[in-house]
Design a protein around this motif. Structure first.
Motif, mmCIF file in Angstrom:
data_model
loop_
_atom_site.group_PDB
_atom_site.id
_atom_site.type_symbol
_atom_site.label_atom_id
_atom_site.label_comp_id
_atom_site.label_asym_id
_atom_site.label_seq_id
_atom_site.Cartn_x
_atom_site.Cartn_y
_atom_site.Cartn_z
ATOM 1 N N TYR A 132 0.842 -1.193 0.000
ATOM 2 C CA TYR A 132 0.000 0.000 0.000
ATOM 3 C C TYR A 132 0.878 1.244 0.000
ATOM 4 C CZ TYR A 132 -4.064 -2.960 1.127
ATOM 5 O OH TYR A 132 -5.067 -3.890 1.092
ATOM 6 N N ASN A 136 0.956 3.279 -5.811
ATOM 7 C CA ASN A 136 -0.084 2.336 -6.238
ATOM 8 C C ASN A 136 -1.500 2.861 -6.043
ATOM 9 O OD1 ASN A 136 1.933 0.602 -6.760
ATOM 10 N ND2 ASN A 136 1.698 -0.633 -4.893
ATOM 11 N N PHE A 137 -1.620 4.093 -5.601
ATOM 12 C CA PHE A 137 -2.943 4.652 -5.327
ATOM 13 C C PHE A 137 -3.348 5.557 -6.479
ATOM 14 C CE2 PHE A 137 -6.170 7.157 -3.123
ATOM 15 C CZ PHE A 137 -6.802 6.188 -2.359
ATOM 16 N N GLY A 171 -16.838 4.702 3.319
ATOM 17 C CA GLY A 171 -17.324 3.317 3.392
ATOM 18 C C GLY A 171 -16.227 2.283 3.180
ATOM 19 N N VAL A 172 -16.656 1.045 3.201
ATOM 20 C CA VAL A 172 -15.730 -0.082 3.075
ATOM 21 C C VAL A 172 -15.080 -0.101 1.688
ATOM 22 C CG1 VAL A 172 -15.674 -2.606 2.997
ATOM 23 C CG2 VAL A 172 -17.107 -1.442 4.662
ATOM 24 N N GLY A 173 -13.795 -0.406 1.666
ATOM 25 C CA GLY A 173 -13.110 -0.658 0.395
ATOM 26 C C GLY A 173 -12.817 0.579 -0.435
ATOM 27 N N LEU A 174 -12.697 1.736 0.216
ATOM 28 C CA LEU A 174 -12.454 2.952 -0.561
ATOM 29 C C LEU A 174 -11.026 3.481 -0.413
ATOM 30 C CD1 LEU A 174 -15.855 4.810 -0.069
ATOM 31 C CD2 LEU A 174 -15.091 3.396 -1.973
ATOM 32 N N GLY A 175 -10.190 2.750 0.304
ATOM 33 C CA GLY A 175 -8.773 3.135 0.321
ATOM 34 C C GLY A 175 -8.263 3.754 1.611
ATOM 35 N N LYS A 176 -9.037 3.664 2.702
ATOM 36 C CA LYS A 176 -8.577 4.262 3.968
ATOM 37 C C LYS A 176 -7.316 3.551 4.461
ATOM 38 C CE LYS A 176 -12.487 3.376 6.112
ATOM 39 N NZ LYS A 176 -13.228 2.714 5.014
ATOM 40 N N THR A 177 -7.405 2.245 4.545
ATOM 41 C CA THR A 177 -6.270 1.466 5.038
ATOM 42 C C THR A 177 -5.060 1.639 4.112
ATOM 43 O OG1 THR A 177 -7.765 -0.113 6.066
ATOM 44 C CG2 THR A 177 -5.543 -0.889 5.623
ATOM 45 N N HIS A 178 -5.337 1.695 2.824
ATOM 46 C CA HIS A 178 -4.256 1.872 1.850
ATOM 47 C C HIS A 178 -3.516 3.194 2.109
ATOM 48 C CE1 HIS A 178 -2.871 1.161 -2.523
ATOM 49 N NE2 HIS A 178 -2.157 2.156 -2.039
ATOM 50 N N ILE A 303 -7.737 2.383 -12.106
ATOM 51 C CA ILE A 303 -7.366 1.490 -10.995
ATOM 52 C C ILE A 303 -7.157 0.068 -11.529
ATOM 53 C CG2 ILE A 303 -8.205 0.392 -8.860
ATOM 54 C CD1 ILE A 303 -9.534 3.084 -8.152
ATOM 55 N N LYS A 307 -3.773 -2.166 -11.268
ATOM 56 C CA LYS A 307 -3.692 -3.495 -10.635
ATOM 57 C C LYS A 307 -3.147 -4.525 -11.633
ATOM 58 C CE LYS A 307 -5.665 -1.974 -6.846
ATOM 59 N NZ LYS A 307 -4.972 -1.816 -5.580
ATOM 60 N N VAL A 331 -13.725 -0.174 -4.238
ATOM 61 C CA VAL A 331 -12.501 -0.587 -4.936
ATOM 62 C C VAL A 331 -12.124 -2.025 -4.587
ATOM 63 C CG1 VAL A 331 -10.088 -0.012 -5.397
ATOM 64 C CG2 VAL A 331 -11.732 1.799 -4.956
ATOM 65 N N GLU A 335 -11.431 -4.963 -7.272
ATOM 66 C CA GLU A 335 -10.285 -5.882 -7.297
ATOM 67 C C GLU A 335 -10.738 -7.331 -7.335
ATOM 68 O OE1 GLU A 335 -6.577 -3.875 -4.888
ATOM 69 O OE2 GLU A 335 -7.946 -5.135 -3.800
HETATM 70 P P1 ADP Z 1 -10.845 0.594 3.312
HETATM 71 O O1 ADP Z 1 -9.783 0.597 4.344
HETATM 72 O O2 ADP Z 1 -11.381 1.955 3.021
HETATM 73 O O3 ADP Z 1 -11.931 -0.401 3.580
HETATM 74 P P2 ADP Z 1 -8.731 -0.409 1.653
HETATM 75 O O4 ADP Z 1 -7.706 0.634 1.837
HETATM 76 O O5 ADP Z 1 -8.520 -1.688 2.376
HETATM 77 O O6 ADP Z 1 -10.181 0.134 1.937
HETATM 78 O O7 ADP Z 1 -8.866 -0.692 0.090
HETATM 79 C C1 ADP Z 1 -9.402 -1.897 -0.415
HETATM 80 C C2 ADP Z 1 -8.568 -2.352 -1.598
HETATM 81 O O8 ADP Z 1 -8.753 -1.463 -2.672
HETATM 82 C C3 ADP Z 1 -7.096 -2.389 -1.309
HETATM 83 O O9 ADP Z 1 -6.530 -3.510 -1.938
HETATM 84 C C4 ADP Z 1 -6.562 -1.102 -1.912
HETATM 85 O O10 ADP Z 1 -5.250 -1.270 -2.393
HETATM 86 C C5 ADP Z 1 -7.517 -0.886 -3.062
HETATM 87 N N1 ADP Z 1 -7.755 0.538 -3.338
HETATM 88 C C6 ADP Z 1 -8.653 1.339 -2.733
HETATM 89 N N2 ADP Z 1 -8.650 2.571 -3.259
HETATM 90 C C7 ADP Z 1 -7.704 2.548 -4.226
HETATM 91 C C8 ADP Z 1 -7.211 3.513 -5.160
HETATM 92 N N3 ADP Z 1 -7.711 4.754 -5.199
HETATM 93 N N4 ADP Z 1 -6.239 3.146 -6.015
HETATM 94 C C9 ADP Z 1 -5.748 1.887 -5.986
HETATM 95 N N5 ADP Z 1 -6.158 0.925 -5.157
HETATM 96 C C10 ADP Z 1 -7.134 1.239 -4.276
#
Ligand code: ADP
Ligand code: MG
Length: 466
Positions: A132, A136-137, A171-178, A303, A307, A331, A335
């Protein structure tokens, strides 16, 4: 018999792990964090089979019970082995608390002797996800996610001084953790002096804290968190209603602010929508709040290309566009959809086509569905469906209509959100985790033979999904 059950045990554990994976990153992380349970022996007495299993300590065992894993495991082994009475009995392998990548678990007390196969859970949480990164974002100009990304870059370039703290929400899967990990990775790689950077999920943060108290070693926790250069604390919605840890976080916060250590938080919704969180904490954590939004069509395509590039794969443009059309608001789901298509082509050979993509993804509804589902909307929509109010579902009354509606909420919340059983119980007026597990499993069974119920679930699901 012992060996047979050992095989059944392994299959049951693998199935539960897979289920958690399907339920999303949080559930999967919960499993990885907590499922520290090894089969040791099985004894039979009067048709009761008692499986002895090794786990780290009593706290872990209690937690596994609370999260419903013990019950799930028992039920799975029962139905796979056709044995009516099965019990699980723990014995404890105690580890000393260790932090940092090179900390080794030290066994204090092992009876009977079994080689520990897992490291202490506390270490894994300090690890950054190295994939992350900012590189890669992918974002597009003008989006709120782009603003969050640029702020994250600025913060990483000047930690503790630019904006402190910052909070990502969405929301879920939008890149917070990333993004949080990208900040951490950037700082680790670009600092002249080594920096103490810690990424952890709020749940693990709480677990470490509780563990430090149960082992009468609170100093270990304080020494670790109050001396960091960078704290990245993910999924803080988990701290709702948990006063002790909120209090502790408050002190960590004050200390880190004084030291000018950078703090980054993430939450699945704006802090104003978090209930049962201390006011003084909410006002501090909010800092610079950054909203992450689902990407638009062009960004989704970009995106997917990113990937593919990372995996060294290619797909025709028409297929990329078709995936980006079918999976719109998450996102992670994007994936998942991409992997589904590339895996299929890998295994079956041939070319990916738009028709194939539609066929593969048409059947795939879940990942789309789990985006931005809130438990409150599940309660609302379920109540409406049954001609009740949300208050009815939280109240103590137990007539059959209310009881059914409540169990439907338990089932849907368990399926569609990352809430733990305890959290779901709390939202339903303080019911305990075993009631939630029971309710959820009851509906899961009943749905197979009850078309009306299936229809109800389907209708409510469609309403709660954005
Ligand atoms: P969240 O924490 O918001 O639930 P994550 O950060 O875990 O979401 O993101 C979920 C997946 O989507 C991860 O594999 C992340 O790498 C990918 N992802 C999310 N946003 C992006 C982005 N803008 N560009 C590339 N990859 C992204
Ligand atoms: Mg996350």
């Amino acid at each position: 018999m012992n060996d047979n059950l050992k095989g059944t045990w392994s299959l049951a554990v693998a199935a539960i792990k897979e289920e958690c994976k399907i339920q999303g990153e949080q559930k999967s992380a919960e499993f990885d964090n907590w499922f520290d349970l090894e089969y040791v022996t099985c004894e039979e007495n009067d048709a009761l089979f008692t499986i002895k299993c090794a786990t780290m300590n009593e706290f872990t065992w209690k937690k596994l019970n609370e999260l419903g894993y013990i019950e799930r495991l028992k039920n799975r082994i029962k139905s796979a082995s056709n044995i009516a009475k099965i019990d699980l009995e723990p014995f404890y392998q105690q580890y000393e608390l260790g932090f940092g990548a090179d900390a080794q678990p030290k066994i204090l007390d092992t009876k009977p002797k079994v080689t520990p196969t897992k490291p202490a859970i506390h270490r894994a949480n300090t690890t950054l996800y190295s994939d992350y990164t900012f590189d890669n974002f992918v974002t597009s100009d003008g989006s709120s996610t782009n603003y969050a990304y640029k702020t994250a870059l600025a913060v990483a370039g000047n930690p503790g001084r630019r904006a402190n703290p910052i909070l990502f929400y969405g929301g879920v899967g939008l890149g917070k953790t990333h993004l949080m990990n990208a900040i951490g990775n950037y700082i680790v790689q670009n600092s002249v002096e080594p920096k103490k950077v810690c990424y952890t999920q709020a749940e693990s943060f709480l677990n470490e804290f509780t563990y430090s108290l149960t082992t009468k070693n609170p100093a270990a926790f304080k020494n670790k968190y109050r001396k960091l250069d960078v704290l990245l604390l993910d999924d803080i919605q988990f701290l709702q209603g948990k006063e002790g840890i909120q209090n502790e976080l408050f002190y960590v916060f004050e200390e880190l602010l004084k030291r000018k250590s950078q703090m980054v938080f993430a939450c699945d919704r704006p802090l104003t929508e978090i209930s049962q969180m201390e006011e003084r904490l909410v006002s501090r954590l909010s800092g610079t709040s950054l909203d992450l939004q689902p990407p638009d069509f062009e960004t989704r395509c970009a995106i997917i290309y990113k990937k593919l590039e990372l995996k060294g794969q290619t797909l025709p443009e028409s297929v990329v566009k078709s995936i980006a059309t079918l999976v719109a608001n998450n996102v992670r789901a994007l994936e998942g959809a991409l992997t589904k298509v590339t895996n299929y082509v890998d295994i079956m050979g041939g070319q990916a086509t738009v028709e194939l993509t539609q066929k593969l993804l048409g059947a795939q509804r879940e990942p789309l569905d789990t985006a931005r589902v809130s438990i409150l909307s599940i309660i609302d929509e379920t109540a409406k469906y049954y001609g009740l109010t949300s208050g009815d579902l939280k109240a103590k009354k137990r007539d059959s209509k209310r009881a059914l509606a409540r169990q439907v909420v338990m089932y849907l919340a368990n399926q569609l959100t990352d809430y733990t059983l305890t959290d779901i119980g709390r939202e339903l007026g303080g019911r305990d985790h075993s009631t939630v597990l029971h309710g959820s499993e009851k509906i899961a069974t009943q749905i197979l033979s009850d078309p009306d119920l299936m229809q109800a679930i389907d209708a409510i699901k469609r309403k709660v999904q954005v």
